[in-house]
Write an enzyme that holds these catalytic residues in place. Structure first.
Site, PDB file in Angstrom:
ATOM      1  N   GLN A   1      -4.222  -1.685   9.753  1.00  0.00           N
ATOM      2  CA  GLN A   1      -4.182  -3.100   9.133  1.00  0.00           C
ATOM      3  C   GLN A   1      -4.735  -4.178  10.000  1.00  0.00           C
ATOM      4  O   GLN A   1      -4.341  -4.369  11.252  1.00  0.00           O
ATOM      5  CB  GLN A   1      -2.619  -3.262   8.566  1.00  0.00           C
ATOM      6  CG  GLN A   1      -2.648  -4.601   8.051  1.00  0.00           C
ATOM      7  CD  GLN A   1      -3.168  -4.522   6.683  1.00  0.00           C
ATOM      8  OE1 GLN A   1      -3.213  -3.573   5.946  1.00  0.00           O
ATOM      9  NE2 GLN A   1      -3.938  -5.702   6.371  1.00  0.00           N
TER      10      GLN A   1
ATOM     11  N   LYS B   1       0.772  -1.000  -0.181  1.00  0.00           N
ATOM     12  CA  LYS B   1       0.002  -0.011  -0.033  1.00  0.00           C
ATOM     13  C   LYS B   1       0.925   1.243  -0.171  1.00  0.00           C
ATOM     14  O   LYS B   1       0.536   2.229  -0.707  1.00  0.00           O
ATOM     15  CB  LYS B   1      -1.020   0.018   1.306  1.00  0.00           C
ATOM     16  CG  LYS B   1      -2.251  -0.975   0.997  1.00  0.00           C
ATOM     17  CD  LYS B   1      -2.858  -1.117   2.243  1.00  0.00           C
ATOM     18  CE  LYS B   1      -3.878  -2.419   2.250  1.00  0.00           C
ATOM     19  NZ  LYS B   1      -4.405  -2.877   3.526  1.00  0.00           N
TER      20      LYS B   1
ATOM     21  N   ASP C   1     -10.903   2.746   4.469  1.00  0.00           N
ATOM     22  CA  ASP C   1     -11.176   1.273   4.232  1.00  0.00           C
ATOM     23  C   ASP C   1     -12.810   1.181   4.358  1.00  0.00           C
ATOM     24  O   ASP C   1     -13.213   0.090   3.731  1.00  0.00           O
ATOM     25  CB  ASP C   1     -10.374   0.781   5.323  1.00  0.00           C
ATOM     26  CG  ASP C   1      -9.426  -0.078   5.112  1.00  0.00           C
ATOM     27  OD1 ASP C   1      -9.214  -0.363   4.071  1.00  0.00           O
ATOM     28  OD2 ASP C   1      -8.702  -0.546   5.932  1.00  0.00           O
TER      29      ASP C   1
END
Ligand code: NAD
Length: 296
Positions: free
Chosen positions: A96, A52, A119
């Site tokens: 994460q 990412k 997200d």
């Protein structure tokens, strides 16, 4: 059979995003800025976060990686999240997953400000998605929708079976494909670990999205000729012939299913790269909203 090339499609999307970033910079504004929090040293998580950050560099975003030790307390993590929420130089950030067992994942996801939740995991954004309102769509289902749309795969009125009901893949996937939107308008069945007649369902399906995390679970006998197959699975399977000691397996038995399918995503190189591209797209959106002072 046509391969749904997520690697190429995500590269195309990154070129589009990079052009948008150049435009932003030409206007004298700052580049989009994504932050990522990683707690612990889970191998797969480190790989994902690394990919990412690398993708951010490629498109001209600023990125910040906050690497916290595995023993980080929930309180410290929440304090870090509040700092990012309050930092005007950060457009969006991700935490994460998975988190170490001693940290309440739900509490953490709830702490991320919905305007920075690129997200799309905050309940407010999940609710907005379910109501078909503008929001940050969760990156993996968003990537699949984009892939279906860019390959012009008809979905209207089609029978779709989504295998898996997780909050980050299966559930949102089933919602999006049932909505009135590009790559939507489908009749969707969501299957899960308690489904008893799965092969009967998949044999009727025009499109199957396999997101259960069991390597090579979907076999040719379970698939209708001409079906479109989307393989979300990523599992590390021990393999001593590989230098790193494992190979990456999808949820679809690719060799046999590819012979019957009209379209199929490979693993790797299918849904995975699309997920990262859509995270970048959400961050660009967050930056644009930030600049325009127009939040959700
Ligand atoms: P999860 O473990 O949270 O959910 C798995 C789901 O599969 C559950 O809802 C469960 O009910 C269902 N399931 C389990 N066994 C089943 C069976 N025998 N029959 C039918 N359904 C069954 O997993 P997840 O987070 O949704 O991830 C699924 C897979 O996708 C994993 O391999 C994960 O690594 C991968 N993944 C890939 C990406 C990507 O970018 N490509 C992103 C997220 C997850």
């Amino acid at each position: 059979m046509i391969l749904l090339d997520g690697k190429q499609t995500s590269a195309d999307i990154k070129v589009e995003i990079a052009a948008a970033v150049s435009e932003i910079k030409n206007q004298g504004k700052r580049a989009p800025h994504l932050a990522a929090i990683l707690v612990g040293t889970n191998g797969a998580s480190m790989t994902y976060v690394g990919a990412k950050v690398k993708a951010c560099e490629l498109v001209g975003f600023d990125s910040t990686l906050i690497d916290l030790p595995v023993e980080t307390t929930e309180e410290t993590l929440l304090a870090q999240i509040h700092t990012l929420n309050d930092n005007p130089a950060i457009d969006g950030f991700i935490v994460q997953l998975p988190l170490p067992k001693h940290i309440d994942e739900q509490k953490v996801l709830m702490a991320v400000h919905p305007d920075k939740d690129v997200d799309g995991f905050h309940p407010m954004n999940v609710g907005r998605m379910a109501l078909d309102l503008p929001t940050f769509l969760p990156a993996t289902p968003y990537g699949i929708m984009e892939l279906l749309e860019r390959y012009k795969i008809p979905t209207s009125g089609k029978q779709v079976v989504v295998i898996g009901r997780s909050h980050i893949v299966g559930r949102p996937m089933s919602i999006l494909m049932s909505q009135k939107r590009p790559a939507g308008d489908a009749t969707v069945t969501i299957a899960h670990s308690r489904t008893t007649n799965l092969a009967e369902l998949t044999l009727e399906a025009d499109i199957v999205v396999a997101a259960l995390g069991i390597p090579e679970f979907l076999t040719a006998e379970m698939v209708k000729p001409g079906a479109v197959i989307i393989d979300v699975g990523i599992t590390r399977v021990p393999d001593e012939t590989k230098k790193r000691g494992y190979r990456i397996a999808g949820d679809v038995h690719f060799e046999s299913v590819a012979e019957k399918a009209s379209y199929i995503t490979p693993v790797p190189g299918g849904v995975g790269p699309m997920t990262i591209a859509m995270l970048l797209k959400n961050t660009l959106l967050a930056c644009e909203r930030h600049a325009a002072n127009s939040f959700i």
